[in-house]
Motif scaffolding. Structure first.
Motif, mmCIF file in Angstrom:
data_model
loop_
_atom_site.group_PDB
_atom_site.id
_atom_site.type_symbol
_atom_site.label_atom_id
_atom_site.label_comp_id
_atom_site.label_asym_id
_atom_site.label_seq_id
_atom_site.Cartn_x
_atom_site.Cartn_y
_atom_site.Cartn_z
ATOM 1 N N ALA A 1 81.144 -15.569 -36.048
ATOM 2 C CA ALA A 1 81.387 -16.953 -35.619
ATOM 3 C C ALA A 1 81.165 -17.960 -36.731
ATOM 4 O O ALA A 1 81.124 -19.174 -36.464
ATOM 5 N N GLN A 2 81.042 -17.506 -37.964
ATOM 6 C CA GLN A 2 80.811 -18.433 -39.073
ATOM 7 C C GLN A 2 81.957 -19.431 -39.192
ATOM 8 O O GLN A 2 83.123 -19.057 -39.237
ATOM 9 N N GLY A 3 81.606 -20.725 -39.235
ATOM 10 C CA GLY A 3 82.608 -21.779 -39.377
ATOM 11 C C GLY A 3 83.231 -22.241 -38.081
ATOM 12 O O GLY A 3 83.956 -23.243 -38.079
ATOM 13 N N LEU A 4 82.959 -21.553 -36.966
ATOM 14 C CA LEU A 4 83.573 -21.951 -35.694
ATOM 15 C C LEU A 4 82.865 -23.149 -35.066
ATOM 16 O O LEU A 4 83.493 -23.913 -34.331
ATOM 17 N N GLN A 5 81.587 -23.311 -35.351
ATOM 18 C CA GLN A 5 80.845 -24.418 -34.741
ATOM 19 C C GLN A 5 81.409 -25.762 -35.167
ATOM 20 O O GLN A 5 81.575 -26.663 -34.349
ATOM 21 N N GLU A 6 81.752 -25.895 -36.438
ATOM 22 C CA GLU A 6 82.281 -27.178 -36.916
ATOM 23 C C GLU A 6 83.667 -27.471 -36.363
ATOM 24 O O GLU A 6 84.109 -28.618 -36.353
ATOM 25 N N LYS A 7 84.351 -26.442 -35.864
ATOM 26 C CA LYS A 7 85.672 -26.650 -35.266
ATOM 27 C C LYS A 7 85.563 -27.016 -33.787
ATOM 28 O O LYS A 7 86.239 -27.949 -33.318
ATOM 29 N N PHE A 8 84.747 -26.264 -33.061
ATOM 30 C CA PHE A 8 84.735 -26.412 -31.604
ATOM 31 C C PHE A 8 83.676 -27.380 -31.075
ATOM 32 O O PHE A 8 83.897 -28.008 -30.047
ATOM 33 N N GLU A 9 82.542 -27.493 -31.747
ATOM 34 C CA GLU A 9 81.453 -28.299 -31.186
ATOM 35 C C GLU A 9 81.810 -29.770 -31.027
ATOM 36 O O GLU A 9 81.470 -30.377 -30.004
#
Length: 568
Positions: free
Chosen positions: A321-329
């Protein structure tokens, strides 16, 4: 005719394996990807010297004399089509030039076609491993060629027409290969030998049914690559009708199939079905397969967001999930707050993250399908700011002014469009702030009354180009189309109809009243949890996913994309 000791040795080995019914060893015998082992180099040299392309009939006679035409014993099946395949294999390794990728693709496709014919025989299970291996190789080559337009620019019309369902339809290399592999898949799925359940005495798939999901996954990979979801639907429908339960197959096959099934339902806006399939695929995917787990997780998170189920922080901590937080959060935060302005900017095509969302083909789903959650959260936030909490002793229900929702929605929409704020360099905001109509190229301001009408032979050019006669008298509104109190009221009514708001509307007072809040908090009663509400309406059946003990109607034609989408 010259002696061919290496070819004779090869045929003796194939004949021995045929008698032993060892399909896996037969597949190991048939090398068709360079570099060739030394013994195969010698065999190719013998074939080129003794059996040229003009001597193909002689090559078939050679194979027929060395290989048994029928299986020994009572009720033995025919090996004739397999013998033709072996002759085709000899011709392939003799003539193939891997530097000519298009010709190699054509020859490999012809070889797979002959193998597929041999698969239809009663002894076809012997060649099943070879068909699977050929299908995988053809799939990789077709996808590689599809990514090289310079190599396929001069394809002839015959290649463009293979497998076309409609006159003039263009069929790519990938789709043409998928159509051929699909025929082999159908022969696996339509296996009629053995038990009606398709299982042997140990409870495992038998015969050609062993290859159902292996062949289906190769087909689905190609169909998704060339975006032919309708063809993918045929795969899922046939499996749903005729396949043994998915749980009886190896984990790798289950994971891959469930991923494509989830992608299919996602593309058809069945997000609850999609998350069920993707969730199971994610659970069954090996922890070390980070790339595959990340691929599944992107669509799983998106499906859950659309259903009102936002990812927890620990999900973002996982390696895949690296990098997904900045996209979805940021999107989840805007949805939770009902922040229309932030949501519009985050899903705008000019947003820096838009290219990433477009690459994964999830931007439009988030933009359109999350509107329901956005407006539900906006209504909830408005109730927190200005709602009437009611009075139990006086038997007055908690209420919310629809006009308050309208004021807040208008304020946020204007902020998103850049109206009434500082000038923005954003192209979309500038266009919106100018109030341009969708069809602005067909519209121009009305001419003053004292201006003479243009003559038919007037060669002057209109200030804004061509003007459609139907739009000649239309005056463009100076501001972009914003919500009215009526549209906001209809939004609230829609949320009530979807059970995402619990209450009723007083149209005369323009207020939303929460019902059933006598002994409970009005927030909990009036604004039910989105995920729990949607989940309660659904069942866990996922068309295309065969589970143990599941009842299926024989011969039913299933249109998987015809049901009402979740959250629509």
């Amino acid at each position: 005719m010259m002696a061919t000791p290496t070819v004779d040795q090869f045929l003796d080995g194939i004949a021995r394996l045929m008698k032993q019914k060892d399909g896996a060893q037969i597949q190991d015998f048939l090398h068709y990807e360079p570099p060739w082992p030394p013994i195969y180099e010698r065999m190719v040299a013998e074939l080129r010297q003794t059996y040229t392309a003009a001597e193909h009939n002689g090559l078939e006679r050679k194979c027929s004399s060395a290989l048994p035409p029928h299986e020994e014993g009572d009720g033995g099946g025919s090996f004739t089509s397999f013998i033709s395949f072996v002759a085709k294999y000899f011709a392939f390794i003799r003539d193939v030039d891997v530097s000519q990728l298009l010709e190699t693709h054509d020859k490999l496709k012809a070889l797979l076609g002959q193998a597929s014919i041999a698969l239809s025989a009663s002894t076809g299970v012997l060649i099943l491993p070879t068909v699977i291996s050929l299908s995988r190789t053809l799939s990789k080559l077709a996808i590689g060629l599809d990514k090289r337009p310079d190599l396929v620019a001069n394809l002839t019309s015959r290649e463009a027409a293979i497998g076309a369902e409609e006159a003039g339809e263009r069929v790519t290399l990938a789709e043409g290969s998928a159509n051929l592999i699909r025929e082999a898949f159908k022969k696996c799925a339509s296996e009629r030998s053995g038990n009606l359940s398709g299982l042997d005495n140990s409870g495992k798939p038998e015969g050609r049914r062993i290859g159902i999901y292996l062949m289906a996954n190769v087909c689905l990979k190609l169909f998704f690559h060339c975006r032919k979801l309708r063809s993918a639907e045929q795969i899922f429908a046939l499996i749903y009708q005729q396949s043994p339960p998915l749980s009886l197959y190896p984990a790798a096959q289950r994971t891959t199939f469930l991923y494509y099934l989830g992608r299919y339902h996602f593309a058809n806006n069945h997000f609850y079905r999609a998350q069920l399939a993707l969730q199971e695929a994610y659970y069954q995917c090996h922890r070390q397969a980070t790339k595959q787990r990340r691929l599944i997780l992107i669509y799983l998170i998106t499906s859950n967001i659309i259903l009102g189920r936002f990812p927890k922080q620990h999900i973002y901590q996982r390696p895949e999930a690296q990098g997904l937080q900045e996209k979805f959060e940021p999107i989840c935060g805007a949805l939770a707050k009902g922040d229309i302005a932030s949501f519009r900017k985050l899903t705008d095509i000019d947003n820096p993250s838009a290219a990433w969302f477009l690459h994964w083909r999830i931007l439009l789903q988030i933009t359109n399908r999350c509107e329901v959650i956005l407006w539900r959260s906006l209504a909830r936030r408005t109730f927190l700011l200005s709602g009437n909490r009611g009075n139990v002793s006086r038997r007055t229900a908690p209420t919310l002014s629809i006009e308050d929702i309208f004021i807040l929605a208008t304020f946020l929409e204007k902020r998103a469009l850049g109206i009434g704020s500082e000038p923005s360099d954003d192209a979309t905001s500038q266009k919106a702030s100018r109030g341009e109509h969708t069809n602005s190229i067909f519209i121009f301001p009305p001419t003053p009354a004292d201006t003479p009408p243009a003559q038919a032979d007037d060669n002057s050019v209109a200030p804004h180009g061509y003007i459609d006669p139907d739009l000649l008298d239309l005056v463009d509104h100076p501001d972009p189309a914003l919500h009215t109190i009526e549209t906001v009221e209809s939004m609230v009514a829609s949320l009530i109809d979807q059970d995402l708001l619990h209450g009723f509307i007083s149209h005369s007072q323009k207020r939303f009243a929460i019902t059933g809040a006598k002994n409970a908090a009005p927030l909990a009663v009036g604004f039910p949890n989105v995920w729990a509400t949607l989940k309660a309406k659904m069942d866990d059946e996922v068309p295309g996913w065969v589970k143990e003990g599941q009842k299926r109607g024989g011969g039913t034609v299933m249109h998987l994309s015809g049901a009402r989408p979740v959250g629509a």
